[in-house]
Scaffold this active site. Structure first.
Site, mmCIF file in Angstrom:
data_model
loop_
_atom_site.group_PDB
_atom_site.id
_atom_site.type_symbol
_atom_site.label_atom_id
_atom_site.label_comp_id
_atom_site.label_asym_id
_atom_site.label_seq_id
_atom_site.Cartn_x
_atom_site.Cartn_y
_atom_site.Cartn_z
ATOM 1 N N ASP A 100 -8.333 -3.515 -1.122
ATOM 2 C CA ASP A 100 -9.498 -2.736 -1.536
ATOM 3 C C ASP A 100 -9.082 -1.475 -2.278
ATOM 4 O O ASP A 100 -9.779 -1.011 -3.168
ATOM 5 C CB ASP A 100 -10.330 -2.361 -0.309
ATOM 6 C CG ASP A 100 -9.473 -1.767 0.803
ATOM 7 O OD1 ASP A 100 -8.702 -2.527 1.417
ATOM 8 O OD2 ASP A 100 -9.555 -0.555 1.036
ATOM 9 N N LYS B 81 -11.430 -8.774 5.697
ATOM 10 C CA LYS B 81 -12.000 -7.442 5.887
ATOM 11 C C LYS B 81 -12.595 -6.960 4.568
ATOM 12 O O LYS B 81 -11.900 -6.854 3.571
ATOM 13 C CB LYS B 81 -10.916 -6.486 6.351
ATOM 14 C CG LYS B 81 -11.446 -5.103 6.605
ATOM 15 C CD LYS B 81 -10.310 -4.204 6.987
ATOM 16 C CE LYS B 81 -10.776 -2.774 7.027
ATOM 17 N NZ LYS B 81 -9.625 -1.869 7.020
ATOM 18 N N TYR C 54 0.809 -1.216 0.000
ATOM 19 C CA TYR C 54 0.000 0.000 0.000
ATOM 20 C C TYR C 54 0.848 1.276 0.000
ATOM 21 O O TYR C 54 0.630 2.193 -0.792
ATOM 22 C CB TYR C 54 -0.942 0.019 1.216
ATOM 23 C CG TYR C 54 -1.736 1.281 1.314
ATOM 24 C CD1 TYR C 54 -2.895 1.436 0.566
ATOM 25 C CD2 TYR C 54 -1.316 2.351 2.087
ATOM 26 C CE1 TYR C 54 -3.622 2.611 0.627
ATOM 27 C CE2 TYR C 54 -2.024 3.522 2.144
ATOM 28 C CZ TYR C 54 -3.179 3.646 1.418
ATOM 29 O OH TYR C 54 -3.894 4.823 1.457
#
Lengths: 499, 254
Positions: free
Chosen positions: A282, A354, A247
């Protein structure tokens, strides 16, 4: 297993992920960073900052680097110094080295023992207050002021939140130090500091006792200070941490090598602390198309899993991330979402997945957004997701109002009540099974390429999140140091010792 | 009736012309109950809703109540007095048209520097405009053969941005600002514009003596370019093609 995935293909995907990860793991084993060394000092109990607000751990690591070099680690020069406040350091030898090493091991050992006690405390509190059933409802607070965050977090817990995440101030990920003390002035979030962690955990302990349900606390270990923030989280009994292998590289332009070295140490700490990590796949779908890039999410999950296992995390600590971001105007969009969500569920049966709500296709039409959030919640319960981040109908308009949060909780409570065990009755047909198999086979193809070309090259080519990040670009590369033969890190010694 | 006096009075439309019905929802910081509902009705009245009715009220914790209110709007709007805002001031071009125009008009590549400035770490906006991948099915400016893109990424200091713009002799500077807490996007943009004015003291306007300054972000709807000292503001949903077309309009003189 409802999708009938071919176990040979699943095995092949994992083997390829391991092969792609291996050179990067080797690089992480043979290098250290300024933040890893600062984390060692934090474990050894060094706290506080100088008059200018520069943390002592930064001052010490910079001084050691200048005077003795960091390739042997900060521990020996620091513990050999008669008075570290003089900021004069040298690498000890002979008997002096032995004494410094013994002192370093004792001090860092005490820090690790505190992390161990926190883990035992968590287990005790989970037994006393009760562990909520899954899916856990995950809510965010982000006022910038820890003293405003606390009542909001407590209110959210009373309204049903099982997990509270305190969003960090924007830009903290690019700070090469961890601010000190309780903070009241963040931007779009609250600084992650040891004192803020302590205050929020204490507040949630209070509300957990009141509610008879242990409320978990989450923060973010991404950025240039991953190892230190992970350490502070262990020292202050946080329960979950955002910690993704890529990320920071992709979305914050942090140097890839720095990230992978920092990440390995931070995950070793999380493993010891019993912290569940949350990965950030995500986010790929906010820049890439959720259908076209579905396989990049799964490939990244498999890489995160491999890096996590290597650092000592168990499956139950791998909160792999994914999201409901398919354009709702596309026919069968919900069936495609179910295919993706079920695929992830079956690939990682023991991981506390998640699941993130729609953001990209929240248009400002709050009524349509509320409906989309309900479908997201439904997909979450139908496919047995573990942690559901609550979608806001005002996503993209403003930070959530009190009423937005309340309506969002009403939405998820209704879906959970009305359809909580629907996964029992949900048997996918050929459309979903074929879509899942296709995403998996695209994942294998991609991992094959990544394993052949090298993960760092794949990141440089923009394979993940369609953003190109060369291995020597981005921030923080100057903080990466190759370990010398006599490198000492008492924290790694303890964390890597056989359990 | 003369043109000047011609009016077109409109009211909100529920299900009948002229019924003037609207709905609002809001929160009051008082405990739920009959007294809270009276407070909500009083607010609705002051907002011009008469009659109004509270169709839903719900306690949100001990100290707050959420309301949904329906009412008849007493305010009238003269639609004839409302002037349609100007549309886009430039023609929308395809990437091929942009390339041709730049090549013919400038005789060299058009140089663009992009960044997120200040504390803002959200590169989604600038990346959507600049990266090849682009946004909404349109390729980003990097894809344009005649546009040279320098994407500086997140949290770029204003001084570094100015220095880069000078170093590459930028025709345009694109800045993206997502974070709006404490009006950071406004302050950062003004600071950036001031720095460019200082660094290019002889410039006449954007594109003449200094780079064209373009800012983008979802929450600039309350300010004008001149408030900020920039040449153009782009809002939510802007595509790379719009930005490229504007660059041609503003910088390439035929």
């Amino acid at each position: 297993m409802k999708l009938g995935l071919d176990p040979a293909v699943v095995r092949r995907a994992r083997d390829l992920a391991a092969r792609a990860a291996e050179p990067v793991i080797e690089m992480a084993r043979t290098h250290t960073t300024v933040s890893v060394e600062r984390a060692v000092l934090r474990l050894a109990g060094v706290t506080g900052a100088d008059a200018d607000g520069i943390p002592w751990v930064n001052r010490i690591v910079d001084a050691v680097r200048d005077q003795a070099g960091l390739e042997h680690g900060v521990a020996l020069p620091f513990f050999a110094a008669a008075n570290w406040r003089s900021m004069r350091f040298e690498l000890p030898t002979g008997a002096e080295r032995d004494r410094a090493l013994a002192r370093a091991r004792a001090a860092v050992g005490a820090g690790v023992a505190r992390i161990d006690r926190n883990r035992a405390d968590r287990d005790r509190l989970l037994a006393r207050h009760g562990d909520p059933g899954q899916p856990w409802i995950y809510l965010i607070v982000a006022t910038g002021d820890i003293h405003e965050d606390i009542p909001q977090a407590q209110a959210a817990a009373r309204e049903g939140a099982d997990v509270i995440a305190v969003i960090r101030s924007t830009g903290q990920s690019l700070l090469d130090y961890v601010p000190e003390g309780a903070t009241r002035h963040g931007y779009a979030g609250t600084y992650a500091t040891q004192e803020n962690f302590r205050l929020m955990r204490a507040a949630l302990d209070e509300v957990s006792a009141e509610l008879g349900r242990y409320v978990r606390l989450t923060n973010y270990a991404s950025g240039l200070c991953m190892p230190e923030i992970a350490t502070l989280a262990g020292l202050e009994r946080l329960d979950m941490m955002l910690n993704d292998c890529m990320y920071g590289i992709i979305f914050r332009d942090i140097n890839p090598r720095r990230t992978f070295v920092d990440q390995r140490f931070s995950r070793q700490i999380h493993a010891r602390a019993g912290i569940v990590i949350n990965t950030g796949e995500d986010n790929y779908l906010t820049t890439a198309d959720a259908i076209d890039a579905a396989h990049t999410v799964v490939a990244s999950q498999l890489l995160n899993e491999r890096f996590g296992h290597e650092a000592g995390l168990t499956d139950r600590q791998l909160g792999l991330g994914h999201a409901f971001e398919i354009n709702p105007r596309i026919p069968d969009s919900f069936r495609l979402e179910l295919a993706h969500a079920q695929l992830v569920r079956e690939l990682f049966p023991d991981a506390p997945l998640k699941y993130m709500p729609p953001t990209k296709h929240m248009t400002g039409n709050i009524f349509a957004g509320y409906l989309l959030d309900a479908f997201f919640n439904l997909a979450g319960v139908m496919t047995g997701q573990s942690i559901i981040l609550i979608g806001m109908m005002t996503e993209g308009i403003h930070t959530p109002w009190l009423s937005d949060r309340d309506l969002a909780l009403e939405n998820v409570r209704y879906v959970r009540r009305a359809a909580g065990d629907l996964s029992e009755d949900f048997t996918p047909g050929p459309f979903i099974r074929e879509r899942a198999a296709r995403v998996l086979s695209e994942t294998v193809d991609l991992l094959h390429r990544v394993a052949d070309d090298g993960l760092l090259n794949a990141i440089a080519d923009g394979v993940f999140g369609v953003t190109k990040r060369p291995a020597d670009g981005g921030r923080g590369l100057d903080g990466v140091i190759e370990k010398a033969a006599g490198y000492v890190n008492p924290a790694t010694e303890i964390l890597e010792a056989a359990p | 009736m003369t043109v000047e006096t011609m009016k077109q009075i409109i009211r909100p439309y529920g299900d009948t012309t002229g019924d003037a019905m609207i709905q609002v929802s809001f929160t009051l910081p008082v405990p739920h109950g009959p007294r809270a509902e009276l407070a909500a009705l009083q607010l609705a009245g002051k907002m011009g809703l008469d009659p109004a009715s509270v169709v839903h009220s719900k306690a949100m914790g001990p100290d707050f109540t959420f309301f949904i209110v329906y009412g008849k709007a007493t305010h009238l709007i003269d639609y004839a007095g409302i002037v349609a805002p100007e549309g886009r001031e430039f023609e929308l071009l395809t990437p091929a048209q942009v390339n041709t125009a730049v090549k013919a008009g400038l005789g060299r590549r058009l140089v663009v520097v992009g960044a997120c400035i200040g504390t803002d770490a959200h590169t989604v906006g600038i990346d959507a405009i600049l990266n090849v991948k682009g946004f909404a099915g349109e390729k980003g400016l990097e894809y344009y053969r005649e546009i040279e893109v320098h994407n500086m990424g997140a949290q770029v200091a204003v001084g570094d941005l100015v220095a880069k713009a000078k170093a590459v002799d930028a025709d345009a500077v694109l800045v993206s600002q997502v974070v709006t807490q404490k009006s950071a996007h406004i302050h950062n943009t003004k600071q950036m514009a001031a720095a460019f004015t200082e660094a290019y003291p002889t410039s006449l306007t954007g594109g003449l003596g200094r780079p064209l300054l373009i800012v983008g972000g979802p929450r600039f709807d309350t300010v004008t370019p001149s408030d900020l000292g920039v040449d153009r503001i782009f809002g939510k949903g802007t595509t790379p093609g719009e930005v490229a077309s504007y660059l041609v309009h503003a910088l390439v003189r035929e």
